[in-house]
Design an enzyme around this catalytic site. Structure first.
Site, PDB file in Angstrom:
ATOM      1  N   GLU A 108     -50.701 -20.576 -13.264  1.00 55.84           N
ATOM      2  CA  GLU A 108     -50.275 -21.464 -14.355  1.00 55.84           C
ATOM      3  C   GLU A 108     -49.696 -22.782 -13.838  1.00 55.84           C
ATOM      4  O   GLU A 108     -48.610 -23.221 -14.235  1.00 55.84           O
ATOM      5  CB  GLU A 108     -49.287 -20.725 -15.258  1.00 55.84           C
ATOM      6  CG  GLU A 108     -49.926 -19.505 -15.919  1.00 55.84           C
ATOM      7  CD  GLU A 108     -48.959 -18.622 -16.697  1.00 55.84           C
ATOM      8  OE1 GLU A 108     -47.754 -18.949 -16.749  1.00 55.84           O
ATOM      9  OE2 GLU A 108     -49.409 -17.607 -17.259  1.00 55.84           O
ATOM     10  N   GLU A 159     -56.881 -12.080 -18.153  1.00 49.82           N
ATOM     11  CA  GLU A 159     -55.742 -11.386 -18.779  1.00 49.82           C
ATOM     12  C   GLU A 159     -55.972 -11.232 -20.280  1.00 49.82           C
ATOM     13  O   GLU A 159     -55.084 -11.489 -21.090  1.00 49.82           O
ATOM     14  CB  GLU A 159     -54.439 -12.144 -18.523  1.00 49.82           C
ATOM     15  CG  GLU A 159     -54.105 -12.360 -17.065  1.00 49.82           C
ATOM     16  CD  GLU A 159     -52.794 -13.106 -16.842  1.00 49.82           C
ATOM     17  OE1 GLU A 159     -51.954 -13.139 -17.783  1.00 49.82           O
ATOM     18  OE2 GLU A 159     -52.585 -13.662 -15.750  1.00 49.82           O
TER      19      GLU A 159
END
Length: 577
Positions: A343, A446
């Protein structure tokens, strides 16, 4: 004297044409900023005057800008919204939007001055505003904007473009809005699967004299799928046999939910603890399960070991160097991938402390320490939210270029997390189209769906869309079980009975990752079918051999189905009785 009878099973790969009955989907996208825009996709679809050849016909203002059609030096007409005073002042066109349709949208955009200006295409409807997609526009050349949407209720929809910079003029050309029915959309998925996930297989059964074995039933069972499909796990699986049984009967790929993260491995500075990740890795390897390493670093300042944020820059360099050498050195060659900097578009902890090339240096070090694992970027809201600017497809592609510019020259892969609130399938497909322009491996890493009434239905939509997209190379769901509840999406209850989401997963597995086909040979001993790429076992299902023969004969035969275009030998299998 014992008479020996021989039978031969021949397997051939065939290439067959796919017949499309719907308007084909256009997966194309380019990041190039062009002197002239390309033609509108689908000839503009339902857009009136998409190439601006008829002046302002079909186009009106949104807000209070002035509009005019201009012509470039090369003879290209385009529409300009100028003297803008607010972010939403722009060109506009109205459509009837059908809630049962899926819409793919594209346009070419330029701005009058400045570079890297975010321009968003939005639809105003009676039930709300829907962002369809965005692009990072420049002056002096045309950038492609691609997206998609569905609406909650049928009615009027008004397209407009917006940019927070109200001082720039917005130029628009080659606009397209193409509706598809749900059946047409599903046909795109089916066609893509036939093209990129399957190959046509022709099997012939003959005896030792070459005579075909007609009207014989064969069972063809998939034992291993080439396409990686998995689910996250956590430490709860280590001492729970029911969890182990449920998981290992379904998946060959996994990611550890938290056990490889820095705050798990070095909660106290200089006191490393890999006991849980070691145990999980042993469990995975013992069951033939491949592991994605998640993660070396997390760029969110709130997800560091508590002692890390207070380090000075030079102390952080030392601690980060120790960390990356420790975890990648420990598990080098044992994982198939690393999320090296997690991220790093939403967050910039390491860049703020160590400079703009921090991520590049981490990837360089990881590559030197583990040359067998794929190195991933990993982000959320790239395919989930069309209005998200931080990790939009354009921002993600720009981050890849920044990592390259920072000195990293090795392989990269794209991780798209897929934490959905609800699933905007047309936007999801368009976003993956845009990411595919980087020509790098793409995984959905995910995948989960926010709890709600439509959770299972949305999960099936997302899984089908991801698996069917030709650019996607693997899927991992983020559904590690915990007795106190999963992160967002459980697949079972605490007794490992499937929830509706688990039923969806089993349905997908039966269809794509564990298919069983029963078919009967024709008069010439042939069976023709289309099989997902993977390893298969074929056997006679109709009691072909006698009981005596069964005791001394081979009863099943294995073969592989590979992607079209790869080398594939004719499979000759002798069956002796």
């Amino acid at each position: 004297m014992m008479i020996q009878t021989r039978f031969y099973l021949f397997c051939f790969l065939l290439i067959s044409a796919i017949v499309a009955h719907a308007t084909p989907y256009d997966y194309s996208f380019t990041t190039e900023c062009l002197e002239n825009p390309k033609k509108p996709q689908y000839d503009g679809g339902i857009v009136t005057n998409p190439k601006l050849k008829d002046g302002l016909r079909g186009w009106v203002s949104f807000g209070n800008p002035k509009l005019e059609v201009r012509r470039s030096k090369t003879g290209n007409e385009f529409i300009v919204a100028y003297q803008r005073n607010t972010s939403v002042d722009s060109v506009s066109q109205k459509f009837f939007m059908d809630k049962e349709k899926l819409y793919t949208f594209s346009a070419w955009v330029q701005v009058s001055h400045e570079d890297d200006v975010i321009v968003v295409a939005t639809f105003k409807t009676p039930s709300g505003f829907y962002d369809a997609g965005s692009t990072i526009a420049k002056s002096g050349c045309w950038s492609m904007l691609k997206g998609g949407l569905t609406v909650n209720e049928s009615g009027s929809g008004q397209l407009y473009f917006q940019s927070e910079n109200a001082l720039i003029d917005i130029w628009v050309d080659s606009v397209s809005l193409q509706p598809f029915t749900k059946a047409e959309w599903r046909s795109h998925q089916d066609e893509s699967i036939e093209k990129v996930r399957k190959s046509k297989v022709k099997i012939q059964a003959v005896d030792s004299e070459g005579k075909p074995l007609a009207n014989r039933t064969l069972t063809i069972a998939q034992k291993f799928a080439r396409f990686p499909f998995g689910c996250a796990i956590n430490r709860n699986i280590l001492n729970n046999q029911a969890y182990k049984n449920w998981f290992t009967s379904r998946f060959k790929y996994t990611t550890f939910e938290n056990e490889m993260k820095w705050y798990s491995n070095e909660r106290i500075q200089n006191q490393e603890d890999y006991s849980k990740s070691d145990a999980l890795l042993y469990f995975a390897k013992s069951n033939g399960i491949s592991v994605r390493g998640h993660n070396v670093f997390w760029n969110n300042p709130n997800d560091q070991p508590y002692w890390v944020p207070n380090l000075s820059p030079w102390q952080l360099v030392a601690a980060a160097t120790k960390r990356i050498k420790s975890i990648t050195g420990r598990y080098s060659g044992q994982v198939i991938a690393w999320d090296v900097v997690n991220e790093n578009m939403h967050f910039n902890f390491f860049e703020s402390k160590l400079g703009v090339t921090a991520s590049s240096k981490f990837y360089t070090t990881a590559r030197a320490l583990d040359r067998s694992a794929a190195l991933f970027l990993n982000e959320y809201n790239t395919i989930e939210q069309p209005g998200e600017g931080s990790a939009s497809p354009d921002a993600y592609l720009r981050k890849i270029r920044q990592i390259r510019a920072g000195g990293y020259r090795g392989p990269l892969s794209i991780g798209l997390e897929g934490h959905f609130t609800q699933v905007n399938i047309p936007y999801m497909r368009s976003a993956i189209d845009k990411m595919a322009s980087a020509r790098l491996p793409i995984w959905i890493t995910e995948l989960d769906i926010q709890p709600g009434y439509n959770q299972a239905a949305y999960l099936e939509q997302a899984l089908r869309e991801a698996h069917a997209h030709p650019a996607v190379n693997g899927i991992v769901m983020w559904s590690a079980w915990s007795p106190n509840g999963c992160y967002r999406m459980c697949l079972t209850d605490n007794n490992f009975r499937n929830l509706p989401t688990g039923d969806v997963v089993d349905k997908i597995i039966r269809e794509f990752f564990g298919a069983v086909v029963m078919a009967t040979t024709d008069g010439d001993g042939f069976i023709e079918t289309s099989l997902i790429h993977g390893d298969y076992e074929v056997r006679f299902a109709d009691g072909y051999l006698s009981e005596k023969d069964t005791q001394s004969s081979r009863m099943s035969w294995g073969f592989k189905v590979e992607a079209m275009g790869s080398s594939q030998d004719v499979l000759n299998i002798n069956i002796m009785g």
